[in-house]
Write an enzyme that holds these catalytic residues in place. Structure first.
Site, PDB file in Angstrom:
ATOM      1  N   GLU A   1       0.827  -1.214   0.000  1.00 47.70           N
ATOM      2  CA  GLU A   1       0.000   0.000   0.000  1.00 47.70           C
ATOM      3  C   GLU A   1       0.865   1.269   0.000  1.00 47.70           C
ATOM      4  O   GLU A   1       1.108   1.862   1.055  1.00 47.70           O
ATOM      5  CB  GLU A   1      -0.949   0.026   1.206  1.00 47.70           C
ATOM      6  CG  GLU A   1      -1.884   1.223   1.176  1.00 47.70           C
ATOM      7  CD  GLU A   1      -2.763   1.340   2.403  1.00 47.70           C
ATOM      8  OE1 GLU A   1      -3.661   2.213   2.408  1.00 47.70           O
ATOM      9  OE2 GLU A   1      -2.561   0.577   3.367  1.00 47.70           O
TER      10      GLU A   1
ATOM     11  N   LYS B   1      -2.728  -2.054  -2.889  1.00 43.06           N
ATOM     12  CA  LYS B   1      -3.769  -1.164  -2.371  1.00 43.06           C
ATOM     13  C   LYS B   1      -3.328   0.261  -2.670  1.00 43.06           C
ATOM     14  O   LYS B   1      -2.328   0.747  -2.127  1.00 43.06           O
ATOM     15  CB  LYS B   1      -3.989  -1.373  -0.870  1.00 43.06           C
ATOM     16  CG  LYS B   1      -5.097  -0.480  -0.302  1.00 43.06           C
ATOM     17  CD  LYS B   1      -5.523  -0.910   1.093  1.00 43.06           C
ATOM     18  CE  LYS B   1      -6.608   0.017   1.634  1.00 43.06           C
ATOM     19  NZ  LYS B   1      -7.150  -0.441   2.929  1.00 43.06           N
TER      20      LYS B   1
END
Length: 296
Positions: free
Chosen positions: A175, A212
């Site tokens: 992420e 992500k």
């Protein structure tokens, strides 16, 4: 690795719920939920209250495995129980894939980015994650400015940690968030995509990751990442957008599904009765699911 979990995350219709608020963000999450800081005393009671909130969400009828593919948990949640079962086992028994947040927060901003703080006990955490039947992990960095070298450093750090996670037969969610308030957000996204592609191309056929990412400024900017053979799934964070804004933007991105936190639980309140709570959660689940599976 649980192959049925892998198949569900890769091919299932739905989204990933992010219930991984950490120590630093827990007081605000509880306050937004209607539990002010003066309602609990000390860190232990704070974590007890947030686990009650998470339990209420996870066990609600609206938290349906037909729409919720997986759930990201905070580390303490992994060692707590829901209805007499460890949280990951409860989720798995209800056909929802459990993930674990493993980062220790963000370092101070430098050169327009925030790297992850060191994770000195990661091996022990990953060992326990396997014991607790966790499927994958998540770790977050933040990009504020389009600094080529700094963004490369962010991506390099993420993939270095991801390879450590992969060695434990867990699937890492990488992420590197791009701040939605960045004035050069699109330029940062272009650099980020290129750096991620370089790293993905170096992975072996048995090394699969998830990504992500902030919803890109330009629709389908991450299509190459979605289609990459080493990427199990690309999921999007809401990043400070309202639920309606995040859903509208998400619908423009083919193959990207939601992994929302605030946008999922924004309308939930500790003072709601069970019907009110379930209806509010159900409304959120329905519209986030729709944005994840129905594209413009």
């Amino acid at each position: 690795m649980n192959r049925s979990h892998f198949d569900k995350v890769k091919n299932g219709k739905g989204f990933i719920a992010a219930l991984d608020q950490s120590g630093g963000s827990t007081p605000k999450a509880l306050a937004d939920y209607g539990v002010p800081e003066d309602a609990y005393s000390g860190e232990q009671e704070m974590f007890d209250r947030v686990h009650q909130m998470r339990t209420r969400i996870i066990t609600a009828p609206a938290f349906d495995s037909g729409k919720v593919l997986g759930t990201i948990l905070f580390e303490q949640t992994m060692d707590r129980e829901v209805e007499g079962k460890y949280t990951a086992d409860y989720l798995s028994d209800n056909n929802i894939v459990p993930f674990l947040k493993v980062d220790k927060g963000l370092a101070e901003e430098e050169n327009g980015v925030q790297l992850m703080k060191p994770i000195p006990d990661l091996d022990e955490t990953l060992r326990r994650a396997n014991e607790r039947n966790i499927f994958g992990t998540k770790m977050r960095s933040v990009i504020h400015e389009p600094n080529q070298d700094a963004i490369k450093e962010v991506v390099d750090q993420q993939f270095d940690v991801a390879k450590q996670i992969l060695s434990y037969d867990l699937v890492p969610i990488i992420e590197p968030e791009v701040d939605i308030k960045s004035k050069d957000k699109e330029k940062s996204e272009d650099i980020l995509k290129d750096e991620i592609l370089k790293q993905l191309d170096q992975l072996s056929e048995d090394q699969n990751v998830m990504l992500k990412l902030s919803i890109p400024t330009k629709a389908n900017a991450y299509k190459e990442l979605v289609d990459h053979p080493r990427v199990v799934r690309v999921v999007a964070l809401s990043g400070g957008y309202t639920r309606e804004e995040a859903n509208d933007k998400l619908k423009e991105n083919e193959g990207v599904i939601a992994s929302f936190s605030r946008a999922l639980i924004a309308d939930l309140n500790a003072n709601q009765n069970e019907e009110e709570f379930n209806n509010a959660l159900g409304d959120a689940v329905d519209v986030i699911y729709d944005a994840s599976v129905n594209k413009k």
